[in-house]
Design an enzyme around this catalytic site. Structure first.
Site, PDB file in Angstrom:
ATOM      1  N   ASP A  26       0.805  -1.230   0.000  1.00 44.05           N
ATOM      2  CA  ASP A  26       0.000   0.000   0.000  1.00 44.05           C
ATOM      3  C   ASP A  26       0.833   1.272   0.000  1.00 44.05           C
ATOM      4  O   ASP A  26       0.430   2.305   0.544  1.00 44.05           O
ATOM      5  CB  ASP A  26      -0.967   0.014   1.214  1.00 44.05           C
ATOM      6  CG  ASP A  26      -1.875  -1.194   1.214  1.00 44.05           C
ATOM      7  OD1 ASP A  26      -2.211  -1.672   0.124  1.00 44.05           O
ATOM      8  OD2 ASP A  26      -2.232  -1.663   2.309  1.00 44.05           O
ATOM      9  N   LYS A  46       1.696   2.207  -5.087  1.00 43.78           N
ATOM     10  CA  LYS A  46       2.219   1.664  -6.359  1.00 43.78           C
ATOM     11  C   LYS A  46       1.297   1.991  -7.536  1.00 43.78           C
ATOM     12  O   LYS A  46       1.753   2.369  -8.611  1.00 43.78           O
ATOM     13  CB  LYS A  46       2.395   0.135  -6.257  1.00 43.78           C
ATOM     14  CG  LYS A  46       3.401  -0.282  -5.184  1.00 43.78           C
ATOM     15  CD  LYS A  46       3.457  -1.778  -5.012  1.00 43.78           C
ATOM     16  CE  LYS A  46       2.243  -2.376  -4.365  1.00 43.78           C
ATOM     17  NZ  LYS A  46       2.013  -2.016  -2.952  1.00 43.78           N
ATOM     18  N   GLY A  71      -4.581  -4.230  -3.822  1.00 40.94           N
ATOM     19  CA  GLY A  71      -5.578  -3.198  -4.102  1.00 40.94           C
ATOM     20  C   GLY A  71      -4.811  -1.946  -4.476  1.00 40.94           C
ATOM     21  O   GLY A  71      -4.174  -1.338  -3.616  1.00 40.94           O
ATOM     22  N   HIS A  72      -4.783  -1.606  -5.758  1.00 43.32           N
ATOM     23  CA  HIS A  72      -4.001  -0.467  -6.234  1.00 43.32           C
ATOM     24  C   HIS A  72      -4.958   0.655  -6.633  1.00 43.32           C
ATOM     25  O   HIS A  72      -5.759   0.497  -7.549  1.00 43.32           O
ATOM     26  CB  HIS A  72      -3.111  -0.890  -7.410  1.00 43.32           C
ATOM     27  CG  HIS A  72      -2.066  -1.903  -7.012  1.00 43.32           C
ATOM     28  ND1 HIS A  72      -1.158  -2.428  -7.890  1.00 43.32           N
ATOM     29  CD2 HIS A  72      -1.791  -2.466  -5.807  1.00 43.32           C
ATOM     30  CE1 HIS A  72      -0.365  -3.283  -7.241  1.00 43.32           C
ATOM     31  NE2 HIS A  72      -0.747  -3.326  -5.979  1.00 43.32           N
ATOM     32  N   GLN A  92       1.904  -6.025  -3.264  1.00 41.06           N
ATOM     33  CA  GLN A  92       2.351  -6.135  -1.873  1.00 41.06           C
ATOM     34  C   GLN A  92       3.637  -5.312  -1.681  1.00 41.06           C
ATOM     35  O   GLN A  92       3.825  -4.342  -2.374  1.00 41.06           O
ATOM     36  CB  GLN A  92       2.565  -7.596  -1.453  1.00 41.06           C
ATOM     37  CG  GLN A  92       1.271  -8.415  -1.345  1.00 41.06           C
ATOM     38  CD  GLN A  92       0.703  -8.857  -2.664  1.00 41.06           C
ATOM     39  OE1 GLN A  92       1.373  -9.530  -3.437  1.00 41.06           O
ATOM     40  NE2 GLN A  92      -0.520  -8.502  -2.933  1.00 41.06           N
TER      41      GLN A  92
END
Ligand code: GDP
Ligand code: IMO
Ligand code: MG
Length: 421
Positions: A12, A15, A39-40, A221
């Protein structure tokens, strides 16, 4: 030429935003590991979009986006994601490609993830419960179904065999959950997946490299969640580090050029496991509030703390980072005092190295204090020379300690909020 963008902390780091920012310079954006645990977050024309498996270059029509062989792919999540980006005017049938060697997450992987976590009692990993661990176990156990198998007549037989194996494991866990609705959705999503561009990923990408195209590999990650080098066992199940690019895309190490590492100006972690600089006080609460630190995949509150240079140094070493992007600098704008961890006291001994089992030793972080930069909040700045001297001092100190340069500062979630140093 291949460049890499990856997270240097516990995930988080921002990215998604940074890949989206750099994407105009690249012809292909490729995810090389992980799956829907990621989750981007991106902001496209003011609208927030969270991508889980689709690379963060998808909104750049000139670029091809590849889901590489190193991914564990959940077809149900993929279909939903494709619908989300299609609603924003993107034709995924044109610029999304999926490696046939990517492994498939089946509904029983999700159930096994839950069962395994339940069994751990108070030693839970804090998994996103997306089935990541069980799916990678089937890969290394040589039982997995791969995207290319979908086109094979024996797919359904293979699926039934795998499901029976999983059922035995679930029985051993005494775990019983009705997955029939999920299974129906799964088969529907498989039909959709078949309509997408399924390619031989390694030839796809190496042909692009031969043609002189620019590739950007997007990590998921963070390095401290790497299966080998992270805070084991509180990690994910893939190699999140730069070495993962080679196995996750079929790219030779000598093709890799820049390795762009992302760190927040502070630290967060979601899920269980050691976090030496975690703050359990009002300052930690402020970081969470000001940084909006809630999981993009699960909505869980993220644990917050000061920047940890011991961990950052370790990540730079393992990855061979060539440039750093520091995100969320604006979140610290209102702080009068900012701390950075420069070493650990581990059971009475001072060290700058990560101990073998961070989760099993007593770690006391040693801090250096810095004055805040509320005199010139970074959020309003567009040019490096306009940054507060206090912030420049903070960055310079970090550069020296980790022997790598912060080259970009991100000062807001939107694409254009980047200061080039
Ligand atoms: P990722 O998983 O590394 O892509 O990061 P996430 O999307 O899970 O979490 C990063 C969060 O911070 C998202 O909500 C982003 O919109 C937000 N973000 C990214 N960069 C910045 C920044 O420089 N400043 C602020 N305030 N928010 C940012
Ligand atoms: P992005 O790509 C933050 C964490 C989980 C848990 C551990 C194992 O958005 O940075 P898993 O579901 O992989 O079995 O969970 O890893 N985790 C993440 N934390 N960001 C992520 O991805 C994460 N993906 C997994 O919270 O502690
Ligand atoms: Mg995330």
């Amino acid at each position: 030429m291949v460049d890499v963008i990856l997270g240097l902390q516990w995930g988080d780091e921002g990215k998604g935003k940074i890949v989206d920012y750099f994407a105009p310079n690249y012809d292909v954006i490729a995810r090389f590991q992980g799956g829907p645990n990621a989750g981007h977050t991106l902001y496209i024309d003011g609208k927030k979009v969270v991508l889980h498996q689709i690379p963060s270059g998808i909104f750049h029509q000139h670029a091809d986006n590849l889901i590489g062989n190193g991914i564990v792919l959940d077809p149900i999540t993929l279909k939903k994601e494709c619908e989300t980006v299609a609603a924003l005017g993107i034709d995924v049938k044109k610029n999304l490609f999926i490696a046939e060697r990517a492994n498939i997450i089946v509904p029983t992987h999700r159930a096994l993830d839950k069962a395994s976590e339940l069994q751990k009692g108070d030693k839970k990993i804090g998994s996103t419960l997306k089935g990541i661990g069980p799916a990678y176990m089937d890969k290394t156990g040589r039982n997995a179904l791969r995207v290319g198998d979908l086109l094979d007549k024996s797919f359904i037989t293979q699926y039934i065999k795998l499901r029976l194996k999983h059922q035995k494991l679930l029985d051993n866990f005494h775990f019983n959950e009705d997955i029939s609705a999920l299974e129906e959705e799964f088969f529907d999503a498989l039909e959709y997946l078949k309509t997408l561009n399924i390619v031989n990923g390694e030839y796809f990408i190496n042909n692009k490299i031969s043609q002189g195209k620019n590739i950007l590999a997007e990590g998921a990650q963070g390095s401290m969640l790497d299966i080998d080098f992270g805070t084991f066992p509180f990690v994910t199940s893939s190699n999140t580090i730069s070495a993962g690019v080679c196995t996750g895309l079929g790219i030779a190490p000598n093709k890799i050029n820049d390795i762009i590492g992302i760190t927040k100006a502070y630290c967060t972690r979601v899920g269980g496991g050691p976090f030496p600089t975690e703050l359990h006080d009002e300052t930690g609460e402020n970081l969470r509030k000001l940084g909006g630190e809630f999981g993009a995949t699960t909505g869980r509150p993220r644990r917050c703390g000061w920047l940890d240079l011991v961990a950052l140094n370790f990540s730079c070493m393992i990855n061979g980072v060539t440039k750093i992007v520091m995100t969320k600098a604006d979140v610290l704008d209102s702080f009068n005092e900012i701390k950075v961890c420069t070493s650990y006291n581990v059971e009475g001994k001072n060290t700058k190295e990560i101990p073998f089992q961070l989760s099993k030793v007593d770690v006391e972080p040693v801090y250096q204090e810095f004055k805040g930069w509320s005199d010139k909040p970074s959020v309003n700045v567009t040019k490096a020379e306009d940054l507060s001297q206090n912030m420049k001092d903070y960055i310079q100190f970090i550069n020296k300690e980790i022997n790598t340069e912060v080259k970009f500062i991100s000062n807001g979630p939107e694409r254009e909020k980047i200061i080039v140093l």
